[in-house]
Design a protein around this motif. Structure first.
Motif, PDB file in Angstrom:
ATOM      1  N   VAL A 112       0.841  -1.351   0.181  1.00 36.26           N
ATOM      2  CA  VAL A 112       0.235   0.045   0.038  1.00 36.26           C
ATOM      3  C   VAL A 112       0.823   1.144   0.166  1.00 36.26           C
ATOM      4  O   VAL A 112       1.736   1.413   0.894  1.00 36.26           O
ATOM      5  CB  VAL A 112      -0.985  -0.023   1.474  1.00 36.26           C
ATOM      6  CG1 VAL A 112      -1.750   1.400   1.380  1.00 36.26           C
ATOM      7  CG2 VAL A 112      -1.819  -1.244   1.315  1.00 36.26           C
ATOM      8  N   VAL A 113       0.518   2.253  -0.992  1.00 40.06           N
ATOM      9  CA  VAL A 113       1.135   3.406  -0.814  1.00 40.06           C
ATOM     10  C   VAL A 113       0.143   4.373  -0.476  1.00 40.06           C
ATOM     11  O   VAL A 113      -0.767   4.712  -1.337  1.00 40.06           O
ATOM     12  CB  VAL A 113       1.918   3.776  -2.321  1.00 40.06           C
ATOM     13  CG1 VAL A 113       2.646   5.040  -2.261  1.00 40.06           C
ATOM     14  CG2 VAL A 113       2.688   2.697  -2.638  1.00 40.06           C
ATOM     15  N   ALA A 114       0.179   4.950   0.627  1.00 39.28           N
ATOM     16  CA  ALA A 114      -0.971   5.945   0.908  1.00 39.28           C
ATOM     17  C   ALA A 114      -0.164   7.435   0.813  1.00 39.28           C
ATOM     18  O   ALA A 114       0.719   7.725   1.415  1.00 39.28           O
ATOM     19  CB  ALA A 114      -1.353   5.742   2.625  1.00 39.28           C
ATOM     20  N   VAL A 115      -1.159   8.339   0.291  1.00 41.28           N
ATOM     21  CA  VAL A 115      -0.505   9.711   0.231  1.00 41.28           C
ATOM     22  C   VAL A 115      -1.644  10.520   0.229  1.00 41.28           C
ATOM     23  O   VAL A 115      -2.856  10.242   0.250  1.00 41.28           O
ATOM     24  CB  VAL A 115      -0.101   9.756  -1.352  1.00 41.28           C
ATOM     25  CG1 VAL A 115       0.529  11.210  -1.432  1.00 41.28           C
ATOM     26  CG2 VAL A 115       0.885   8.849  -1.911  1.00 41.28           C
ATOM     27  N   ASP A 116      -1.307  11.654   1.325  1.00 40.45           N
ATOM     28  CA  ASP A 116      -2.235  12.679   1.713  1.00 40.45           C
ATOM     29  C   ASP A 116      -2.326  13.942   0.501  1.00 40.45           C
ATOM     30  O   ASP A 116      -1.595  14.872   0.609  1.00 40.45           O
ATOM     31  CB  ASP A 116      -1.758  13.249   2.953  1.00 40.45           C
ATOM     32  CG  ASP A 116      -3.035  14.235   3.424  1.00 40.45           C
ATOM     33  OD1 ASP A 116      -3.995  14.414   2.641  1.00 40.45           O
ATOM     34  OD2 ASP A 116      -2.929  14.725   4.524  1.00 40.45           O
ATOM     35  N   ALA A 117      -2.700  13.359  -0.782  1.00 37.93           N
ATOM     36  CA  ALA A 117      -2.575  14.132  -1.889  1.00 37.93           C
ATOM     37  C   ALA A 117      -3.442  15.448  -1.909  1.00 37.93           C
ATOM     38  O   ALA A 117      -3.013  16.355  -2.260  1.00 37.93           O
ATOM     39  CB  ALA A 117      -3.148  13.398  -3.080  1.00 37.93           C
ATOM     40  N   MET A 118      -4.600  15.375  -0.811  1.00 35.88           N
ATOM     41  CA  MET A 118      -5.283  16.633  -0.546  1.00 35.88           C
ATOM     42  C   MET A 118      -4.489  17.650  -0.136  1.00 35.88           C
ATOM     43  O   MET A 118      -4.366  18.901  -0.407  1.00 35.88           O
ATOM     44  CB  MET A 118      -6.662  16.340   0.240  1.00 35.88           C
ATOM     45  CG  MET A 118      -7.544  17.563   0.501  1.00 35.88           C
ATOM     46  SD  MET A 118      -8.084  18.049  -1.207  1.00 35.88           S
ATOM     47  CE  MET A 118      -9.402  16.863  -1.566  1.00 35.88           C
ATOM     48  N   ALA A 119      -3.545  17.463   1.119  1.00 31.28           N
ATOM     49  CA  ALA A 119      -2.516  18.406   1.616  1.00 31.28           C
ATOM     50  C   ALA A 119      -1.794  18.829   0.820  1.00 31.28           C
ATOM     51  O   ALA A 119      -1.498  20.269   0.642  1.00 31.28           O
ATOM     52  CB  ALA A 119      -1.966  17.705   2.724  1.00 31.28           C
ATOM     53  N   GLU A 120      -1.316  18.020  -0.230  1.00 31.04           N
ATOM     54  CA  GLU A 120      -0.204  18.543  -1.015  1.00 31.04           C
ATOM     55  C   GLU A 120      -0.796  19.431  -2.195  1.00 31.04           C
ATOM     56  O   GLU A 120      -0.330  20.454  -2.623  1.00 31.04           O
ATOM     57  CB  GLU A 120       0.436  17.244  -1.993  1.00 31.04           C
ATOM     58  CG  GLU A 120       1.220  16.266  -0.975  1.00 31.04           C
ATOM     59  CD  GLU A 120       2.599  16.904  -0.666  1.00 31.04           C
ATOM     60  OE1 GLU A 120       3.201  17.554  -1.676  1.00 31.04           O
ATOM     61  OE2 GLU A 120       3.167  16.765   0.579  1.00 31.04           O
TER      62      GLU A 120
END
Lengths: 362, 191
Positions: free
Chosen positions: B127-135
């Motif tokens: 699993v690669v989890a990214v907080d893309a919204m923050a980015e």
């Protein structure tokens, strides 16, 4: 390319198929010979007999009823069909691998997760109308469109949906069967596009047969559900050329409706008063609730809604209309997703504490 | 490439799953693969659960991805990652935007939003989890979170950065080309 075609590969398995199952056959049995039918009636008998004579085991792969299979069997051709394939649902490559190749395919159970049913978009004018009707405890005879989603929680307004135009006829029928009192807390709900499609005749019949029902035309200036097609009241043809636009208000008058009110769908106060007044009236009435679809390109909002946690009393009123852009946080205050909000301000009108404001989009 | 690759893009209607599948379709077609896309339409903009499939290879027949057959699952929301995880192969990869969007069933109290989704999925899958919204907010436009996720996924695929940027330029609305390119770069660099 021929309409019906044969593809000879390995002849130990031959498959007669048509449409999308052809792709599943090619995926599961890439080496098999295939007769792909482009036309399933009348069937090309000679071609099928020749194909059948050249392959060792013949399968007919078709979804649902054995239309091709029964006809081919009736010519005395031996084949394998519905005795190993289901007559229900969609086929897939794995389903063919299991049935024909006897492969064992183990799949995992899906996780048990909350359903995510479709809902009205953020900024949808229908949500405003439903929220008013829900507060007034009004029942809705619904119709076909995005607004059919007004049947599900938390809006819970629509009780019936059959086919296009049926909202008006259902309400009329209920009145004829059960009497005027029965429909005092009912309205018919129909979109502008659906109304022009098959609602006009029902409304005319209501007037002619001396009904007392109230019809709300949810006028969002487009055909929302199927992708923004123009219609007879938008002033544009399907090609986008300018054309005559039907005036819904004038049309209702012409059908003999004496009481037609046009209200901004987001003016919840005026809408509530109008609904109360019209359902009580002893005559056919029409309320045209107007506001353009939130997804229309010509309707891009210049504002968005922002929650002010310091003023929030955690009452949850703003959550009641069920806008997907608003979520309750762990501390009970709400947060509005800025990427989803279309700035309609319905949440703001629900809040008695001025804890939601609209701000211009930079 | 020997084997057909199967990618699923899942999310909540309105998050840009369809646009993402078009970008993936664009890059794989441009590279000369046989490509099939299929999309769940209709509810795409209405907050429902949305799934799109991209399959590419030498020759692709079936346009959908079946359970247990996906190589990569790109999820724009945590719960949607969990909903479709069983479509992955045993060693499948999940690229997930670490964001929670409550479905109406949760908002109305009819169901509860599952806890620790990422942790639990990590036990079984890569699993690669990214907080893309923050980015995306750092870049000044929260809506491009999906392009950041594409950047993260791109790092795990065999196409050059330039090829990706070309396709993005051709696919996204003209006014948003620059911000989408910046978002892709951010995802690609951070991945």
């Amino acid at each position: 390319m021929a309409i019906n075609r044969t593809e000879y590969r390995d002849t130990s398995i031959g498959v007669i198929t048509s449409g999308i199952p052809y792709q599943y056959v090619r995926e599961a049995l890439p080496d098999a010979s295939v007769l792909k039918l482009g036309l399933v009636h009348p069937l090309p008998r000679k071609m099928i007999e020749e194909f059948a004579s050249k392959v060792e085991t013949l399968y007919v792969v078709e979804e649902l009823e054995p239309l091709i299979e029964e006809q081919v069997r009736s010519w005395g051709i031996k084949l394998i069909g519905k005795e190993i394939f289901t007559i229900q649902g969609e086929y897939s490559a794995n389903m063919l691998r299991k049935a024909i190749l006897k492969q064992e395919i183990v799949t995992k159970e899906p996780a048990k997760v909350p359903a995510r049913p479709p809902i009205l978009c953020p900024g949808c004018p229908h949500r405003s109308v439903f929220s008013v009707l829900n507060q007034l405890k009004i029942h809705g005879a619904g119709d076909i469109g995005c607004y059919t989603l007004g049947a599900v929680p938390p809006l819970n307004v629509i009780d019936t949906t059959i086919c296009m135009g049926a909202s008006i006829s259902m309400l009329h029928g209920m009145e004829k069967a059960k009497g005027k009192e029965y429909i005092k807390d009912w309205v018919a709900l129909i979109g502008d596009s659906t109304f022009l499609h098959t609602g006009v005749n029902s409304l005319m019949n209501m007037v002619y047969n001396q009904s007392s029902g109230t019809v709300i035309i949810l006028d969002n200036s487009t055909t929302g559900m199927t992708g923004h097609q123009d219609h007879a009241a938008t002033g544009r043809t399907l090609k986008g050329d300018p054309t005559f636009a039907v005036d819904l208000e004038e049309l209702c008058h012409a059908l003999g409706v004496q009481h037609v009110k046009v209200v901004n769908a987001f003016d919840t106060k005026l809408l509530a008063e109008t609904v109360k007044e019209e359902v009580a009236r002893d005559a056919v009435s029409v309320i045209i609730a107007q506001a353009p679809c939130a997804l229309l390109k010509s309707n891009v909002s210049k504002v968005k809604c922002v929650a002010l946690p310091e003023k929030c009393k955690k009452c949850g009123m703003c959550l009641k209309p069920g806008c997907p852009a608003i979520t309750k946080q762990a501390d009970g205050t709400v947060k509005i997703d800025e990427t989803m909000c279309n700035g309609c301000g319905l949440c703001k009108t629900q809040c008695k504490f001025e804890a939601i404001e609209t701000v211009p989009i930079a | 490439m020997e084997q057909t690759k199967s990618i699923m893009i899942v999310g909540v209607g309105g998050q840009g799953t369809l646009l993402t599948s078009r970008i993936l379709g664009g890059i794989t077609t441009q590279a000369g693969y046989d490509v099939k896309l299929s999309e769940v339409h209709g509810m795409a903009q209405r907050g429902g659960s949305v799934v799109t499939f991209v399959r590419y290879g030498k020759e692709v027949a079936e346009p959908i991805v079946e359970e247990g057959c996906a190589d990569v699952l790109i999820a724009f929301e945590r719960l949607e990652a969990l909903r479709y995880a069983h479509f992955l192969k045993k060693d499948g990869v999940i690229i997930v935007n670490d964001q929670r969007i409550d479905p109406m069933t949760v908002v109305t109290g009819a169901a509860e939003y599952p806890e620790q989704i990422i942790e639990n999925l990590s036990k079984e899958y890569q699993v690669v989890a990214v907080d893309a919204m923050a980015e995306a907010k750092k870049l000044g436009n929260a809506k491009v979170f999906n392009t950041i996720i594409i950047g993260v996924a791109a790092k795990r695929m065999n196409f050059t950065k330039e090829e990706w940027l070309q396709v993005i330029e051709k696919t996204v609305p003209p006014k948003t080309v620059e911000i989408n390119k910046a978002a892709f770069e951010a995802g690609y660099a951070g991945a």
